[in-house]
Design a protein around this motif. Structure first.
Motif, PDB file in Angstrom:
ATOM      1  N   MET A 219       0.877  -1.287  -0.136  1.00  0.00           N
ATOM      2  CA  MET A 219      -0.080  -0.038   0.086  1.00  0.00           C
ATOM      3  C   MET A 219       0.855   1.188  -0.166  1.00  0.00           C
ATOM      4  N   ALA A 220       2.015   1.218   0.765  1.00  0.00           N
ATOM      5  CA  ALA A 220       2.835   2.334   0.737  1.00  0.00           C
ATOM      6  C   ALA A 220       3.435   2.520  -0.722  1.00  0.00           C
ATOM      7  N   GLU A 221       4.017   1.455  -1.401  1.00  0.00           N
ATOM      8  CA  GLU A 221       4.496   1.794  -2.707  1.00  0.00           C
ATOM      9  C   GLU A 221       3.370   2.021  -3.761  1.00  0.00           C
ATOM     10  N   LEU A 222       2.086   1.741  -3.445  1.00  0.00           N
ATOM     11  CA  LEU A 222       0.968   2.284  -4.343  1.00  0.00           C
ATOM     12  C   LEU A 222       0.752   3.712  -4.110  1.00  0.00           C
ATOM     13  N   ALA A 223       0.861   4.191  -2.790  1.00  0.00           N
ATOM     14  CA  ALA A 223       0.693   5.529  -2.647  1.00  0.00           C
ATOM     15  C   ALA A 223       1.970   6.367  -3.270  1.00  0.00           C
ATOM     16  N   ALA A 224       3.261   5.704  -3.300  1.00  0.00           N
ATOM     17  CA  ALA A 224       4.417   6.419  -3.769  1.00  0.00           C
ATOM     18  C   ALA A 224       4.205   6.402  -5.459  1.00  0.00           C
ATOM     19  N   GLN A 225       3.608   5.330  -5.964  1.00  0.00           N
ATOM     20  CA  GLN A 225       3.363   5.339  -7.530  1.00  0.00           C
ATOM     21  C   GLN A 225       2.592   6.359  -7.869  1.00  0.00           C
ATOM     22  N   ARG A 238      10.514   5.977  -5.275  1.00  0.00           N
ATOM     23  CA  ARG A 238      11.561   5.566  -4.625  1.00  0.00           C
ATOM     24  C   ARG A 238      11.805   6.729  -3.569  1.00  0.00           C
ATOM     25  N   PHE A 239      12.046   7.862  -4.231  1.00  0.00           N
ATOM     26  CA  PHE A 239      12.234   9.139  -3.255  1.00  0.00           C
ATOM     27  C   PHE A 239      11.163   9.504  -2.369  1.00  0.00           C
ATOM     28  N   VAL A 240       9.885   9.359  -2.759  1.00  0.00           N
ATOM     29  CA  VAL A 240       8.935   9.418  -1.935  1.00  0.00           C
ATOM     30  C   VAL A 240       8.904   8.475  -0.790  1.00  0.00           C
ATOM     31  N   LEU A 241       9.206   7.242  -0.734  1.00  0.00           N
ATOM     32  CA  LEU A 241       9.339   6.080   0.098  1.00  0.00           C
ATOM     33  C   LEU A 241      10.703   6.234   0.869  1.00  0.00           C
ATOM     34  N   PHE A 242      11.584   7.057   0.303  1.00  0.00           N
ATOM     35  CA  PHE A 242      12.812   7.386   1.092  1.00  0.00           C
ATOM     36  C   PHE A 242      12.651   8.607   2.027  1.00  0.00           C
ATOM     37  N   GLY A 243      11.615   9.671   1.591  1.00  0.00           N
ATOM     38  CA  GLY A 243      11.197  10.593   2.353  1.00  0.00           C
ATOM     39  C   GLY A 243      10.326  10.354   3.476  1.00  0.00           C
ATOM     40  N   ALA A 244       9.621   9.293   3.374  1.00  0.00           N
ATOM     41  CA  ALA A 244       8.784   8.924   4.251  1.00  0.00           C
ATOM     42  C   ALA A 244       9.280   8.060   5.552  1.00  0.00           C
ATOM     43  N   PHE A 283      17.918   3.048   7.907  1.00  0.00           N
ATOM     44  CA  PHE A 283      18.623   2.141   7.126  1.00  0.00           C
ATOM     45  C   PHE A 283      17.838   0.894   7.077  1.00  0.00           C
ATOM     46  N   VAL A 284      17.377   0.384   7.982  1.00  0.00           N
ATOM     47  CA  VAL A 284      16.741  -0.824   8.248  1.00  0.00           C
ATOM     48  C   VAL A 284      15.469  -0.713   7.429  1.00  0.00           C
ATOM     49  N   PHE A 285      14.756   0.390   7.604  1.00  0.00           N
ATOM     50  CA  PHE A 285      13.476   0.507   6.976  1.00  0.00           C
ATOM     51  C   PHE A 285      13.713   0.875   5.602  1.00  0.00           C
ATOM     52  N   ASN A 286      14.560   1.553   5.168  1.00  0.00           N
ATOM     53  CA  ASN A 286      15.061   1.611   3.376  1.00  0.00           C
ATOM     54  C   ASN A 286      15.339   0.365   3.040  1.00  0.00           C
ATOM     55  N   ASN A 287      15.997  -0.506   3.676  1.00  0.00           N
ATOM     56  CA  ASN A 287      16.259  -1.980   3.223  1.00  0.00           C
ATOM     57  C   ASN A 287      14.994  -2.715   2.961  1.00  0.00           C
ATOM     58  N   VAL A 288      13.881  -2.596   3.577  1.00  0.00           N
ATOM     59  CA  VAL A 288      12.813  -3.417   3.471  1.00  0.00           C
ATOM     60  C   VAL A 288      11.691  -2.952   2.864  1.00  0.00           C
ATOM     61  N   LEU A 289      11.885  -1.457   2.426  1.00  0.00           N
ATOM     62  CA  LEU A 289      10.837  -0.741   2.026  1.00  0.00           C
ATOM     63  C   LEU A 289      11.203  -0.001   0.805  1.00  0.00           C
ATOM     64  N   THR A 290      12.112   0.837   0.915  1.00  0.00           N
ATOM     65  CA  THR A 290      12.504   1.754  -0.200  1.00  0.00           C
ATOM     66  C   THR A 290      13.344   0.891  -1.141  1.00  0.00           C
ATOM     67  N   PHE A 291      14.091   0.012  -0.793  1.00  0.00           N
ATOM     68  CA  PHE A 291      14.988  -0.591  -1.623  1.00  0.00           C
ATOM     69  C   PHE A 291      14.925  -2.152  -1.462  1.00  0.00           C
ATOM     70  N   ARG A 292      13.451  -2.516  -1.299  1.00  0.00           N
ATOM     71  CA  ARG A 292      13.125  -3.800  -1.223  1.00  0.00           C
ATOM     72  C   ARG A 292      13.623  -4.968  -2.384  1.00  0.00           C
ATOM     73  N   ASP A 293      13.666  -4.186  -3.514  1.00  0.00           N
ATOM     74  CA  ASP A 293      14.039  -5.154  -4.717  1.00  0.00           C
ATOM     75  C   ASP A 293      15.436  -5.185  -4.764  1.00  0.00           C
ATOM     76  N   ARG A 294      16.242  -4.617  -3.898  1.00  0.00           N
ATOM     77  CA  ARG A 294      17.566  -4.849  -4.044  1.00  0.00           C
ATOM     78  C   ARG A 294      18.105  -4.951  -2.388  1.00  0.00           C
ATOM     79  N   ARG A 295      17.193  -5.602  -1.617  1.00  0.00           N
ATOM     80  CA  ARG A 295      17.468  -5.757  -0.137  1.00  0.00           C
ATOM     81  C   ARG A 295      18.743  -6.453   0.171  1.00  0.00           C
ATOM     82  N   LEU A 296      19.538  -5.865   0.991  1.00  0.00           N
ATOM     83  CA  LEU A 296      20.753  -6.253   1.769  1.00  0.00           C
ATOM     84  C   LEU A 296      20.871  -7.443   2.547  1.00  0.00           C
ATOM     85  N   SER A 297      21.521  -8.129   2.673  1.00  0.00           N
ATOM     86  CA  SER A 297      21.600  -9.217   3.797  1.00  0.00           C
ATOM     87  C   SER A 297      22.877  -9.880   4.088  1.00  0.00           C
TER      88      SER A 297
END
Length: 380
Positions: A219-225, A238-244, A283-297
């Motif tokens: 739902m957050a990604e839809l709002a950003a879209q 992606r910048f919208v999610l980063f700002g949130a 960092f943690v939230f950006n990893n699972v939300l903003t950059f979830r398509d390139r999530r680091l582990s």
């Protein structure tokens, strides 16, 4: 022989359903149509890919793209369409909810009406969602909101089942977003002109296996879209999610600073702890939300965290420099401070996109190059 239709199915841990979906879809392909089914698999293990490989061994129309180190429906669909050979491209789910029996109707509607996109709609006359209770209400409200905000020319802009012409993909690909699950919405709004759309009524079926992927992140990604499309791409999703995420970091910083100073900690210790905690939280939230398509582990997570600290430190210095410079030139303190904050936000976004998550900050799902390409194998 070049296929007429290339249908992409994106999977994530769907070993218990994909075999049945493939068998049913192969049986429903329009008579006289050369087709291929491309499964793009982002699963955490090889179970789903093994099922697809077994199906491909029995039927050459099935192809597998196995991705490692990259996730997300938008980029998975783009990977499938970029590898496709057909004149007509399409997308459907791998859990059995989409009925392949209407594929002939979708294809006929697309070809006979000169349309750009053919949508399996849950909301046109004669259709029903197949959902119940809260999920039906949520889906309906989301659909109405999206139509009101974007004016997308379909009754079901959030449908995950559709076909479209390769020419439309060529037009839309450079403008598509790598963020989000609502691929049809992005595709329809990225072609530069209003698409010609035909619809076929459908209803979601019960899943063969698995659970809904709808969650707060979707739902957050839809709002950003929606923000990205309403600003014509000026502000990326992606910048919208980063700002949130950044706004949550401010809340963490203020709350922890107040708690520590209230407990009697010296201000410099309280402020340092609050800043480090806020940066780590971001960092943690950006990893699972903003950059979830390139999530680091694993080790990459800790390297990413370290570079995130460095980038944000640079942002803090830039914030101070811009604010002090403008204030020294006579700009109001509030305006100078806001300019510094915006400059720091842009710096942080671009720098962490490159340093921490190893790719360009923005760009289309189909064309954005990465500094480090994820492992991807294409099997025919």
């Amino acid at each position: 022989m070049t296929p007429d239709l290339s249908l992409v199915i994106c999977t994530f841990n769907e070993a218990d359903s994909i075999g049945r979906v493939l068998r049913e879809t192969l049986a429903c392909l329009p008579a006289g149509t050369e087709a291929e089914i491309i499964v793009v698999d982002d699963s955490t293990d090889e179970r789903t890919a093994d099922v697809v490989r077994a199906c491909a061994a029995m039927d050459g129309r099935v192809r597998l793209i196995r991705r490692v180190g990259e996730r997300g429906l938008a980029t998975a669909a783009a990977a499938g369409w970029s590898a496709a050979r057909g004149d007509v491209l399409g997308l459907m789910d791998g859990d059995g909810q989409h009925d392949p029996a209407i594929l002939p109707d979708l294809l006929a509607g697309l070809m006979e009406n000169g349309a750009d996109i053919a949508v399996a709609s849950r909301y046109m006359a004669g259709a029903r969602t197949g959902l119940s209770g809260f999920r039906h209400g949520l889906s309906r409200c989301g659909t109405l909101l999206v139509k009101a905000v974007t004016g997308t020319p379909t009754t079901d802009p959030l449908s995950g089942y559709f076909l479209f012409r390769r020419e439309w993909w060529t037009r839309a690909a450079p403008r598509t977003s790598p963020v989000g699950y609502k691929v049809l919405l992005d595709l329809a709004l990225s072609g530069g002109v209003r698409p010609r759309v035909v619809e076929t009524p459908t209803s979601l079926r019960s899943r063969f296996a698995g659970e809904s992927k709808l969650d707060a992140r979707v739902m957050a990604e839809l709002a950003a879209q929606l923000v990205e499309k309403r600003t014509a791409g000026l502000v990326s999703a992606r910048f919208v999610l980063f700002g949130a995420v950044g706004s949550t970091g401010v809340a963490v910083n203020v709350a922890l600073l107040a708690a520590l100073t209230g407990a009697g900690a010296p201000y410099w210790i309280a402020q340092g702890a609050a800043v480090m905690t806020a940066m780590t939280s971001n960092f943690v939230f950006n990893n699972v939300l903003t950059f979830r398509d390139r999530r680091l582990s694993g080790a990459a997570f800790w390297r990413g965290l370290f570079t995130f600290y460095l980038a944000c430190t640079g942002g803090a210095i830039l914030n101070q420099a811009v604010g002090m410079t403008l204030h020294g030139l006579g700009v109001m303190a509030v305006v100078a401070g806001l300019a510094g904050a915006v400059s720091a936000a842009l710096w942080n976004f671009v720098s962490v996109s490159r340093l921490s998550w190893g790719a360009r900050a923005s760009g289309s799902a189909a064309t954005a190059p990465a500094v480090k390409r994820p492992a991807m194998t294409i099997q025919r």
